[in-house]
Motif scaffolding. Sequence first.
Motif, short mmCIF file in Angstrom:
data_model
loop_
_atom_site.label_atom_id
_atom_site.label_comp_id
_atom_site.label_asym_id
_atom_site.label_seq_id
_atom_site.Cartn_x
_atom_site.Cartn_y
_atom_site.Cartn_z
N MET A 48 41.74 32.04 19.74
CA MET A 48 40.44 32.74 20.15
C MET A 48 41.02 33.41 21.39
SD MET A 48 37.27 32.79 20.44
CE MET A 48 35.95 33.28 21.26
N LEU A 49 40.71 34.91 21.22
CA LEU A 49 41.38 35.59 22.50
C LEU A 49 40.76 35.24 23.81
CD1 LEU A 49 40.87 39.32 20.98
CD2 LEU A 49 42.91 38.01 21.17
N GLU A 50 41.53 35.58 25.21
CA GLU A 50 40.84 35.41 26.21
C GLU A 50 40.21 36.63 26.66
OE1 GLU A 50 44.14 34.08 28.69
OE2 GLU A 50 44.67 32.49 27.41
N LEU A 51 38.96 36.61 27.33
CA LEU A 51 38.07 37.82 27.55
C LEU A 51 38.11 37.86 29.02
CD1 LEU A 51 35.56 38.07 24.64
CD2 LEU A 51 37.91 38.92 24.72
N SER A 52 38.78 37.06 29.74
CA SER A 52 38.70 37.00 31.09
C SER A 52 40.17 37.15 31.83
CB SER A 52 38.24 35.79 31.68
OG SER A 52 36.69 35.48 31.54
N ALA A 53 40.05 37.92 32.83
CA ALA A 53 41.65 38.50 33.21
C ALA A 53 42.27 37.04 33.91
CB ALA A 53 41.52 39.39 34.29
N ASP A 54 43.53 37.06 33.44
CA ASP A 54 44.67 35.99 34.22
C ASP A 54 45.64 36.67 34.74
OD1 ASP A 54 46.07 33.88 34.73
OD2 ASP A 54 46.03 32.93 32.61
N CYS A 55 45.53 37.19 35.92
CA CYS A 55 46.48 38.05 36.49
C CYS A 55 47.91 37.28 36.67
CB CYS A 55 46.15 38.19 37.94
SG CYS A 55 44.64 39.21 37.85
N GLY A 56 47.94 35.80 36.54
CA GLY A 56 49.38 35.11 36.74
C GLY A 56 50.01 35.35 35.15
N ARG A 57 49.37 35.67 34.13
CA ARG A 57 50.07 35.99 33.10
C ARG A 57 50.17 37.42 32.50
NH1 ARG A 57 46.99 33.41 28.62
NH2 ARG A 57 49.03 33.37 27.65
N CYS A 58 49.89 38.36 33.38
CA CYS A 58 50.10 39.82 33.19
C CYS A 58 51.22 40.21 34.03
CB CYS A 58 48.68 40.27 33.75
SG CYS A 58 48.70 42.20 33.45
N CYS A 66 39.51 43.90 33.19
CA CYS A 66 40.42 44.32 32.24
C CYS A 66 40.08 43.67 30.59
CB CYS A 66 42.08 44.03 32.34
SG CYS A 66 42.53 42.33 32.18
N PHE A 67 39.05 42.57 30.85
CA PHE A 67 38.69 41.63 29.85
C PHE A 67 39.63 40.89 29.19
CE2 PHE A 67 35.03 44.82 30.13
CZ PHE A 67 33.99 43.84 30.16
N GLY A 68 40.65 40.46 30.10
CA GLY A 68 41.99 39.83 29.33
C GLY A 68 42.88 40.41 28.80
N VAL A 109 43.74 48.62 24.45
CA VAL A 109 43.11 46.84 24.29
C VAL A 109 42.21 46.55 24.92
CG1 VAL A 109 44.22 44.63 24.50
CG2 VAL A 109 45.66 46.51 23.55
N ARG A 110 41.84 47.11 26.27
CA ARG A 110 40.99 46.80 27.10
C ARG A 110 39.62 47.51 26.42
NH1 ARG A 110 36.86 48.85 29.97
NH2 ARG A 110 35.92 47.91 31.89
N GLN A 111 39.42 48.30 25.72
CA GLN A 111 38.21 48.62 25.09
C GLN A 111 37.91 47.78 23.98
OE1 GLN A 111 37.39 53.05 24.58
NE2 GLN A 111 39.23 53.42 25.80
N LEU A 112 39.06 47.34 23.33
CA LEU A 112 39.04 46.52 22.23
C LEU A 112 38.35 45.15 22.56
CD1 LEU A 112 42.17 47.27 19.99
CD2 LEU A 112 39.82 47.87 19.36
N HIS A 113 39.09 44.52 23.69
CA HIS A 113 38.56 43.45 24.42
C HIS A 113 36.98 43.45 24.79
CE1 HIS A 113 42.14 40.66 25.05
NE2 HIS A 113 42.42 41.33 24.02
N GLU A 114 36.48 44.65 25.54
CA GLU A 114 35.29 44.82 25.87
C GLU A 114 34.39 44.77 24.58
OE1 GLU A 114 32.96 47.81 28.77
OE2 GLU A 114 34.41 48.66 27.64
#
Length: 252
Positions: free
Chosen positions: A1-11, A65-67, A99-104
Amino acid sequence: MLELSADCGRCAGLCCVAPAFAKSSDFAINKPAGRACPNLADDFRCGIHERLPERGFPGCVVFDCFGAGQQITQQTFGGRDWRSTPGIAGQMFALLPIVRQLHELIWYVTRALELPAARRLQPKLQSALDETTALVGGTPDELLALDLDLHRRKINPLLQKASELARAGGKRADHRGADLIGRRMKGADLRGASLRGALLIGTDLRGADLRTADFTGADLRGADLRGADLRGALFLTESQVKAAVTDDTTQL
């Protein structure tokens, strides 16, 4: 399952490097695309994250960024980053908007699948969700070659139909793409209205009835939603709410 919320610690701080921004009410400085913001720390964290509005960067607060950031960093590039592996920088930065648009899109389709009124569309919506999720898992070259506009044109009619079904009981005023900047709409009855792509910058919507209104792509920067009723609002994102003026009387 994709994460759709930003996790800045993993970016790898992609939103602080990839996009360009111009000095304005949203950003305190000019920054070209591909250049790191001076506030980006060595650990890819924002050095002024808790003080962004006060330091002149409210535009950063409302960006979502929707993850996509952690998806690109951890999955597409297997945990590598543009600092330790400079050769991938160009692709990483170019992939962020894709990827942001795809996640959105995935976020919107997921919300549409949750609408009871759109139950008859669920097979097509599920197929669209599966196809878009598969695209996200592509290689950098596959993602860069993707015709994103074509893919959006396949899915948008489904989302619009789901919206129409969910809004069938409201008054359904049509404000798609409307310029409502600064308009006084205090107390307006906008139940079931289509506000897709509407410009609501600084609009006075205090006490407005916005139940089941469709907010897809609406610009809510500075819109006054104090006392407004947004229960059951369709496709209203967290970043849109953050961009607006709300208080404890706003019903979400």
